[in-house]
Scaffold this motif. Structure first.
Motif, short mmCIF file in Angstrom:
data_model
loop_
_atom_site.label_atom_id
_atom_site.label_comp_id
_atom_site.label_asym_id
_atom_site.label_seq_id
_atom_site.Cartn_x
_atom_site.Cartn_y
_atom_site.Cartn_z
N TYR A 156 1.14 0.59 -0.54
CA TYR A 156 1.10 -0.81 -0.10
C TYR A 156 1.91 -0.95 1.19
N PRO A 157 1.38 -1.64 2.19
CA PRO A 157 2.00 -1.58 3.53
C PRO A 157 3.34 -2.30 3.68
N GLU A 158 3.66 -3.22 2.79
CA GLU A 158 4.84 -4.05 3.00
C GLU A 158 6.07 -3.50 2.27
N GLU A 159 7.17 -3.34 2.99
CA GLU A 159 8.44 -2.96 2.39
C GLU A 159 8.98 -4.16 1.63
N MET A 160 9.45 -3.95 0.40
CA MET A 160 9.79 -5.09 -0.45
C MET A 160 11.20 -5.07 -0.99
N GLU A 172 15.62 -12.08 -4.32
CA GLU A 172 15.17 -12.77 -5.53
C GLU A 172 16.08 -12.45 -6.72
N PHE A 173 16.48 -11.19 -6.81
CA PHE A 173 17.31 -10.79 -7.93
C PHE A 173 18.69 -11.46 -7.87
N VAL A 174 19.30 -11.47 -6.70
CA VAL A 174 20.62 -12.10 -6.56
C VAL A 174 20.54 -13.58 -6.90
N GLN A 175 19.47 -14.24 -6.48
CA GLN A 175 19.31 -15.66 -6.77
C GLN A 175 19.14 -15.93 -8.26
N SER A 176 18.64 -14.94 -8.99
CA SER A 176 18.43 -15.12 -10.43
C SER A 176 19.75 -15.18 -11.20
N GLY A 177 20.83 -14.63 -10.61
CA GLY A 177 22.13 -14.66 -11.28
C GLY A 177 22.19 -13.83 -12.55
N LYS A 178 21.40 -12.75 -12.61
CA LYS A 178 21.35 -11.93 -13.82
C LYS A 178 21.98 -10.56 -13.59
N THR A 179 22.32 -9.91 -14.70
CA THR A 179 22.78 -8.53 -14.69
C THR A 179 21.77 -7.68 -15.46
N ILE A 180 21.39 -6.56 -14.88
CA ILE A 180 20.55 -5.60 -15.59
C ILE A 180 21.46 -4.74 -16.46
N LEU A 220 13.33 3.38 -11.91
CA LEU A 220 13.09 1.94 -11.89
C LEU A 220 14.38 1.14 -11.82
N VAL A 221 15.46 1.66 -12.39
CA VAL A 221 16.68 0.86 -12.61
C VAL A 221 17.20 0.20 -11.33
N PRO A 222 17.56 0.96 -10.28
CA PRO A 222 18.09 0.29 -9.09
C PRO A 222 17.04 -0.57 -8.38
N ILE A 223 15.79 -0.13 -8.38
CA ILE A 223 14.74 -0.90 -7.70
C ILE A 223 14.58 -2.26 -8.36
N ARG A 224 14.75 -2.34 -9.68
CA ARG A 224 14.64 -3.62 -10.38
C ARG A 224 15.68 -4.62 -9.86
N ALA A 225 16.79 -4.09 -9.30
CA ALA A 225 17.83 -4.95 -8.73
C ALA A 225 17.74 -5.03 -7.21
N GLY A 226 16.70 -4.46 -6.63
CA GLY A 226 16.55 -4.49 -5.18
C GLY A 226 17.48 -3.55 -4.45
N VAL A 271 7.92 -4.31 -9.29
CA VAL A 271 9.07 -5.17 -9.55
C VAL A 271 8.87 -6.56 -8.95
N MET A 272 8.30 -6.64 -7.77
CA MET A 272 8.06 -7.96 -7.17
C MET A 272 7.12 -8.78 -8.04
N GLY A 273 6.10 -8.12 -8.57
CA GLY A 273 5.20 -8.82 -9.48
C GLY A 273 5.89 -9.23 -10.77
#
Length: 467
Positions: A16-20, A27-35, A269-275, A248-250
């Motif tokens: 997929y061409p777009e870096e995400m 988005e993750f930081v705005q969610s205020g969650k911890t994985i 997947l773990v770090p990517i889930r947090a961006g 993850v974006m989806g």
């Protein structure tokens, strides 16, 4: 005849061409969650850096960490070393403690059940127990075994191991013959049916394909996830980091609509889930031992890759070596005396500046069934733990080879309750800095998975840390 990686990848659409990653991070930081990653052995930290790992799941300890608002928090369960019934009980206990800690800290959590990229572990039992305890029985189970750093990828629903640039279905590898967690199917839909004993049929397992990720992008992922019935399983195909970024974006956007997800994944997947970037290699810290002591390598894993790496280390390094003969440990009338004698010899060598390798005999001892095999593994692991407990000389650094081995040595042998994951020293091999209250405060501790690296990797890691 197996295809090469290049042959198979050439048949796929481009990434997929777009870096995400940066958008995911926002988005993750705005969610205020911890994985919160529940790791069934300590090798799940192999792609992360600057994160904390706990070897205990006391409510107060988890609460204190969640109050710091970390992006990622690992809890080492070591459940792969347990019989299924005990693993289920442990999942219920940790899930209950997580609920209490999340409430006490005021921190929302996302739970990842991290397990083996070669499909060994307590699935679905462990995930089912977590979903019940966390009140997430309506969550979609997202299964992502792709481990990019270690050459494990999933294409057309088939999970592969890359061996000498050849794609080998994991069902054709030694891991599929594991005495406790063996299986017959590399096709993940069929593997889910096999592991659930038919309670989930292959035709009812959902799938996100490479085409979905690379041609449809996040929007297609959202559509596929929204179509998954509550409580169902969705497997994910992935070949690259970008594939997982799109996933993850989806997932993040599908979560916003109220869809719930519980993850069973490998480490990538773990770090990517947090961006966050996955697998960032670290430069080892110079050790402040205040002496010229040697280093210590302890090898418990029996997989063929570990044996070849051990042989290379012994043939090409300068370490003193001690073989722990497993058959003698299992029949010994005084195993503590044997462990003490090994510790005393190791102390002498370490104090003289010699590097030391302690390894179990290479013929794996197995029991009549999976439970007795796990008991044998536990007995041998406890013997290695006692060797470490009885040491009085601080090594320059410690390398532990094998998942169960490295877990038990850290938590039981070194009495470490927390550690800082510095990052991987080579792809897939993390370095921890143990806490100040451990047996050897703030020592560098390498968690070396049994199934990672080429023949020279164990020697390479030792040389990198010898600074």
């Amino acid at each position: 005849m197996y295809l090469t990686v290049d042959q198979k990848v050439a048949q796929l659409p481009p990434d997929y061409p777009e870096e995400m990653l940066s958008a995911i991070r926002d988005e993750f930081v705005q969610s205020g969650k911890t994985i919160v990653v529940l790791d069934d052995d300590p090798t799940g930290t192999q792609t992360s850096s600057d994160v904390t790992v706990l070897t205990s799941w006391r409510v107060a300890l988890i609460t204190d960490e969640l109050k710091k608002k970390p992006s990622i928090l690992f809890i080492l369960t070591n459940s792969r070393s347990l019989p299924e019934s005990e693993a289920i009980g442990l999942a219920h206990e940790i899930g209950t403690n997580l609920n209490e800690a999340a409430k006490a800290s005021g921190r929302e959590i996302v739970v990842i059940s991290r397990s083996d990229s070669t499909l060994r572990g307590h699935f679905p039992a462990e995930v089912d127990a977590l979903s019940e305890t966390l009140n997430m029985t309506d969550a979609v189970i997202v299964l992502v075994p792709a481990f990019i750093e270690g050459g494990r990828i999933t294409i057309d629903d088939v999970h592969y191991l890359i061996d000498n640039q050849t794609l080998v279905p994991v069902s054709d590898t030694p891991f599929a013959n594991d005495v406790v967690f063996g299986y017959q199917n590399a096709n993940l839909k069929q593997w889910v049916e096999e592991k659930t004993k038919g309670s989930i049929s292959a035709q009812n397992v959902n799938s996100i394909t490479i085409d979905d990720l690379r041609l449809g992008g996040p929007q297609r992922v959202i559509e596929k996830l929204q179509a998954c019935p509550n409580g169902s399983v969705c497997i994910v195909n992935a070949v690259s980091y970008r594939d997982l970024e799109v996933l993850v974006m989806g997932l993040l956007r599908a979560e916003k609509s109220g869809k719930k997800f519980l993850y069973r994944s490998s480490a990538t997947l773990v770090p990517i889930r947090a961006g966050m970037a996955s697998g960032k290699i670290v430069t080892p810290l110079k050790q402040k031992t205040g002496s010229g002591n040697g280093s210590l390598v302890m090898v418990g894993s029996h997989v063929p890759k570990t044996t070849s790496q051990l042989s290379w280390l012994l043939a090409n390094g300068t370490s003193k070596a001690i073989e722990v003969k497993v058959s003698e440990v299992l029949t010994s009338t005084d195993p503590l005396a044997k462990a003490t004698a090994i510790s005393q010899q190791t102390d002498k060598w370490l104090a003289s500046g010699n590097d030391v390798v302690i390894y179990t005999s290479r013929q794996q001892e197995v029991g009549a069934d999976s439970a007795s095999s796990l008991t044998i593994n536990s007995t041998v692991s406890n013997f290695l733990v006692n060797i470490l407990k009885f040491l009085t000389i601080r090594p320059k650094f410690i390398v532990a080879k094998g998942g169960i081995t490295s877990s038990d040595l850290a938590s039981k042998g070194l009495s470490a309750e927390t550690a800082l994951v510095l990052g991987p020293v080579i792809p897939g091999v993390p370095v921890w800095k143990l806490d100040a209250k451990s047996k050897f405060p703030e020592i560098s501790y390498v968690v070396f998975p049994g199934n990672v690296g080429d023949e020279t990797a164990l020697l390479d890691v030792c040389r990198k840390l010898d600074v």
